[in-house]
Design a protein around this motif. Sequence first.
Motif, mmCIF file in Angstrom:
data_model
loop_
_atom_site.group_PDB
_atom_site.id
_atom_site.type_symbol
_atom_site.label_atom_id
_atom_site.label_comp_id
_atom_site.label_asym_id
_atom_site.label_seq_id
_atom_site.Cartn_x
_atom_site.Cartn_y
_atom_site.Cartn_z
ATOM 1 N N ARG A 196 110.288 75.249 138.558
ATOM 2 C CA ARG A 196 110.110 76.732 138.993
ATOM 3 C C ARG A 196 108.587 77.082 138.466
ATOM 4 N NH1 ARG A 196 116.131 77.118 137.879
ATOM 5 N NH2 ARG A 196 116.748 77.373 140.029
ATOM 6 N N VAL A 197 108.116 76.546 137.441
ATOM 7 C CA VAL A 197 106.915 76.804 136.708
ATOM 8 C C VAL A 197 105.987 75.545 136.903
ATOM 9 C CG1 VAL A 197 107.456 78.986 135.884
ATOM 10 C CG2 VAL A 197 107.459 76.778 134.584
ATOM 11 N N ASP A 198 104.631 75.643 136.886
ATOM 12 C CA ASP A 198 103.734 74.508 136.755
ATOM 13 C C ASP A 198 103.200 74.179 135.286
ATOM 14 O OD1 ASP A 198 103.843 73.869 139.649
ATOM 15 O OD2 ASP A 198 102.639 75.905 139.981
ATOM 16 N N GLY A 199 103.658 75.121 134.323
ATOM 17 C CA GLY A 199 103.304 75.040 133.062
ATOM 18 C C GLY A 199 103.336 76.280 132.437
ATOM 19 N N SER B 139 113.775 73.997 134.524
ATOM 20 C CA SER B 139 114.467 75.379 133.992
ATOM 21 C C SER B 139 114.009 76.561 134.415
ATOM 22 C CB SER B 139 114.138 75.416 132.396
ATOM 23 O OG SER B 139 114.610 74.072 131.735
ATOM 24 N N THR B 140 114.793 77.700 134.513
ATOM 25 C CA THR B 140 114.452 78.836 134.791
ATOM 26 C C THR B 140 113.468 79.396 134.111
ATOM 27 O OG1 THR B 140 116.078 80.142 133.855
ATOM 28 C CG2 THR B 140 116.318 79.250 136.317
ATOM 29 N N VAL B 141 112.780 80.456 134.238
ATOM 30 C CA VAL B 141 111.919 81.249 133.235
ATOM 31 C C VAL B 141 112.779 81.570 132.053
ATOM 32 C CG1 VAL B 141 110.539 83.266 133.060
ATOM 33 C CG2 VAL B 141 110.126 82.068 135.160
ATOM 34 N N ASP B 142 114.032 82.336 132.313
ATOM 35 C CA ASP B 142 114.571 82.728 131.328
ATOM 36 C C ASP B 142 115.244 81.597 130.522
ATOM 37 O OD1 ASP B 142 114.435 85.325 131.965
ATOM 38 O OD2 ASP B 142 116.324 85.498 133.362
ATOM 39 N N GLU B 143 115.738 80.592 130.975
ATOM 40 C CA GLU B 143 115.993 79.395 130.098
ATOM 41 C C GLU B 143 114.708 78.920 129.227
ATOM 42 O OE1 GLU B 143 119.201 77.389 133.119
ATOM 43 O OE2 GLU B 143 117.325 76.678 133.292
#
Length: 151
Positions: free
Chosen positions: A34-37, A139-143
């Motif tokens: 979900r994110v690139d870093g 992972s999700t941002v929250d995870e």
Amino acid sequence: MTPPEVRTSVGWKEPPPQETPRLRLKPKGPVTGRVDGAWWPHSDDLEAEVPDLLAVLSVRLGPVRYVLYKMTEWVKTRTKMPIGERFVRLGGYERQPSNTVEVQGLNGKKVVLLVVPAATDPDRAHSIMMAAAAPDDTSTVDELLAVGHSS
């Protein structure tokens, strides 16, 4: 015959960072997760923080067009700011996912970063950033923000 590559960065130089940003990126390649870093800014003042971030990200993205962020997570900022010889748009949105910024280049490339809150403990921030930059992390941002959190 393949068309020539459009080079939007010819003659353009990003000013060097004043302070090296605390940033970890996934390696270039197929996009996963979900994110690139992750980015761990020193404050919640986007205008103060973004020039150094863009100086580093411009190596991957070329000239930057937009920085999208969640309005309620940063101090109020102007909508355009000069970076080198260009202006970069800063777009604050209520619907931007929490704890993220999206940086978009003129060439259409983009990077979505997890934003580690500035007040985070350094050891925990490091763990979060390393997890977010792992090549196979989904992972999700929250995870990710829960990484290293003592229960």
